[in-house]
Each structure stands twice: as structure tokens, then as C-alpha cells.
Write a protein that holds these residues in place. Structure first.
Motif: not given
Length: 387
Positions: A117-144
Motif C-alpha cells: 500500500e505504501a508504494v502505489s503512488e510512487a508508481l505514477a511516473d511509470y504509467e505516464e512514461k509507459e515503463i512496464p512494471v511487474i509486481s513480484y510475489s505480492r500485488l501492489v494495490p490501487n494503481t494502473d
């Protein structure tokens, strides 16, 4: 006179032709030089297009991640990729590391979250820059921003655990034999989808026996939210087990304790011992005990007869899934996964690649050597005297 004039004209023609040829040779040489200069450009282009994979993991193994970052890094580097590893002690530190890698414009990110839950907002730039993200072993919530999830088939783990309990107490024949067995459940985080899927798989097997009356939970805790401690810590599972034993199981012993993780079983074991449960005791016989993760303490219990099964998770399989996904994604190929509808992180359905799990018991524990998790010497050293 005419001959001298003709000779003069021929000389002039030769001179002009020679000059033209010299000019042509010079032009061709200049073109070759230009081509040679041009051939150096792809090297600069390759440097600019270097594939850099960011990897963010916990500093230490946790209750939801005990993988080997070195193995993951090696697998990525085998593909010719540069790997930047960041290890964090908490969610805030990891969020800062994620942002740092985004600023460096990595080609992709593999994230084993310390606190999802603590890292969802930190991924915002990845979506904007279209950088692929793999959530490993545990799923990060509330983010596209999360494109893929790699993990273990927790529903299958729940099913296999349920089947073990079914077999250990011969539940299929319990009704005809007039047997009733008591059971209690201890699960971890209610927000963790793997915990939810484990519960669903478990109840798929055990629910009919509750309906038949051969399975009984004296505490009344059978619904998912009631079973979750929202903690994987041993001290919390110990406290809850002690509370249940004192309130609902006095002279009548508890028959089965189904626990989500081996770390939680550590606490359950302490509570059972303090409540006078022991192997071969007639008054408080040791209950059927199940867990997951194949921890060293769990293998010791399996070998001593205190824990019926544990579930082994090969993190190398997740590492391989990460490499396969990124090879397809970064080359523009269609990414192939085996689960497309189950993993809803609250913002989107995340395509998932799930790896199989392996039940470990007293009969097959040596398979851990083949899996590379423990050596023969380590397993021999885990054998303890029965309590």
C-alpha cells in the motif's frame, strides 16, 4: 600545323579527363569517409537504447518474500540487460527508490513490495512514461501502473492443504464412523489476494464437511475476515491461539490447526506447548498442524512429527517468469500469462503468471534437495528429538 593543333587538343582533353577523374576519386574517398563516420552512429544508438531493469526488493526476507535477489539479477543479466538493484527496509524507503529509478528512466521495473500500500503512488511516473512494471510475489494495490503479477498459485495451495486435512482425519468416512473433529484457522492479511485465494481453495475442500457436521470450529471463526489476524508475526498468532485454547478448548483437545504461513506456526507451536499439548499425549495430543513456506523451523517440525505439511515455494520459478515476460514485452511480442481474470488490485485486473507449489511432508521432504532449497547435510541437521 593541323597535326600540332590536333596534338594540342588531345593534350587538353587528357588534362581535363585527368582532373575529372581526380575529382571523382576525391569525391568517392570523401563518401567512404562519411560512410565510415556513419557506421559509428549505431554504437551511440545502442548505448542510448541499453536495456536497464530496475529491481526493488526488501532488504531482508519477509513473510511474503524470501527470494534470492542475486539469482533474479543473474537471470536478467544473462539476457544482456543491465540491472539496478535497490533494497529497502520499509515502504517509505522503497517508494523513494522506485521514484529514483523512474527518474533514471529504466526500461522496466520488477517490484517485490515491502509494504504494497505504501508504494502505489510512487508508481505514477511509470504509467505516464509507459515503463512496464511487474509486481513480484505480492500485488501492489490501487494503481494502473502494474502491468503484470508473478506469484504462486495460492488457491491450489489451499486446495492441497484441505486435501491433506481431509486425508489425515479420513473425513470422507467420518460421518459414518460417528466422528467429529475440531478445527481452527489462522490466516494473515485480509487485503492480500493470496490469502483470500488460499482460503477459497481450502474451503472448496472443507466446507462440505462443515455442512455434514463432521468438522466443527468451536470459536465460531469460519468466515474469511474473522480468520485473518492482519499480521504474519509469530507473537500475534501465539496470542490468538492461546486465547482460543483457553476460551473454547479446556479438557477437550483441539484436533486441527490450519495456519497460513510457517512463521505463524512458530507462534502456534509455542501456544500449544504452553497449554500442555504434546506428541503421544492422551490428555492433550498434538493436533494436525499445517503451514506454508518450508522454513527451517517448519522442516524441523515435519521431521519430528509436529507439523503434518508445509508448502514449498520455489522463487526461482518467479525469477524465470519475470525474464520471460520482459523478453516478450521489450521485444514487442505478445506477453503470455496463465491467469487473466483473478488478480484485481482495486484499480485494474492484472494479468498474472502463477507458479506451482509443492506440498512437503515426512515422506517426500528430500525433494527439497532436488529443488535446491536445502542440502542433505542441512536436512539431516534439522532432525530433532520428539517433544
Amino acid at each position: 600545323m593541323r597535326q600540332r593543333a590536333l596534338a594540342f587538343m588531345l593534350a587538353m582533353l587528357v588534362a581535363v579527363t585527368g582532373t575529372a577523374c581526380a575529382g571523382t576519386d576525391k569525391t568517392q574517398e570523401e563518401e567512404k569517409t562519411a560512410e565510415a563516420d556513419t557506421e559509428e552512429v549505431p554504437e551511440e544508438s545502442e548505448e542510448k537504447n541499453e536495456v536497464v531493469i530496475g529491481v526493488c526488493t526488501p532488504k531482508q526476507p519477509t513473510d511474503t518474500w524470501s527470494g534470492d535477489v542475486g539469482n533474479l539479477k543473474a537471470g536478467l543479466e544473462e539476457e544482456g540487460w543491465t540491472v539496478k538493484v535497490k533494497e529497502a527496509g520499509d515502504g517509505a524507503e522503497q517508494a523513494a527508490q522506485i521514484q529514483e529509478l523512474a527518474d533514471q528512466e529504466v526500461s522496466a521495473l520488477i517490484l517485490a513490495p515491502v509494504e504494497p500500500e505504501a508504494v502505489s503512488e510512487a508508481l505514477a511516473d511509470y504509467e505516464e512514461k509507459e515503463i512496464p512494471v511487474i509486481s513480484y510475489s505480492r500485488l501492489v494495490p490501487n494503481t494502473d501502473a502494474v502491468n503484470y503479477y508473478v506469484g504462486f498459485d495460492s488457491e491450489a495451495a489451499g486446495q492441497e492443504t484441505g486435501k491433506y486435512i481431509e486425508s489425515a482425519k479420513d473425513l470422507e468416512n467420518a460421518k459414518d464412523a460417528g466422528k467429529i473433529y475440531t478445527i481452527e484457522f489462522l490466516l494473515g492479511d485480509s487485503e492480500d489476494l493470496d490469502t483470500q485465494f488460499f482460503y477459497e481453495g481450502l474451503m472448496e475442500v472443507l466446507k462440505p464437511y462443515f455442512e455434514e457436521g463432521v468438522r466443527q470450529c468451536k470459536s465460531g471463526r469460519t468466515e474469511f475476515m474473522d480468520l485473518c489476524l492482519n499480521s504474519y508475526q509469530a507473537q500475534d498468532s501465539k496470542a490468538k491461539t492461546s486465547e482460543i485454547l483457553s476460551q473454547f478448548y479446556g479438557e477437550k483437545a483441539l484436533d486441527i490447526v490450519c495456519v497460513e504461513t510457517d512463521q505463524m506456526v512458530d507462534g502456534v507451536e509455542e501456544a500449544l506447548v504452553e497449554s500442555s499439548y504434546a506428541l503421544h499425549s492422551s490428555e492433550h495430543p498434538w493436533p494436525v498442524l499445517t503451514g506454508q513456506d518450508a522454513s527451517e523451523s517448519a522442516i524441523r517440525r515435519v521431521l519430528s512429527g509436529q507439523q503434518g505439511i508445509t508448502v514449498s515455494r520455489e522463487y526461482e520459478l518467479l525469477d524465470e517468469s519475470c525474464v520471460d515476460i520482459l523478453k516478450d514485452k521489450l521485444s514487442g511480442e505478445k506477453v503470455k500469462v496463465n491467469t487473466s481474470r483473478k488478480y484485481d488490485n482495486g484499480s485494474r485486473i492484472v494479468p498474472a503468471q502463477l507458479s506451482d507449489v509443492q506440498l512437503i511432508d515426512l515422506d517426500n521432504y528430500k525433494i527439497l534437495m532436488d529443488m535446491g532449497i536445502y542440502t542433505e547435510e542441512e536436512l539431516e541437521g534439522m532432525k530433532t528429538v520428539e517433544k
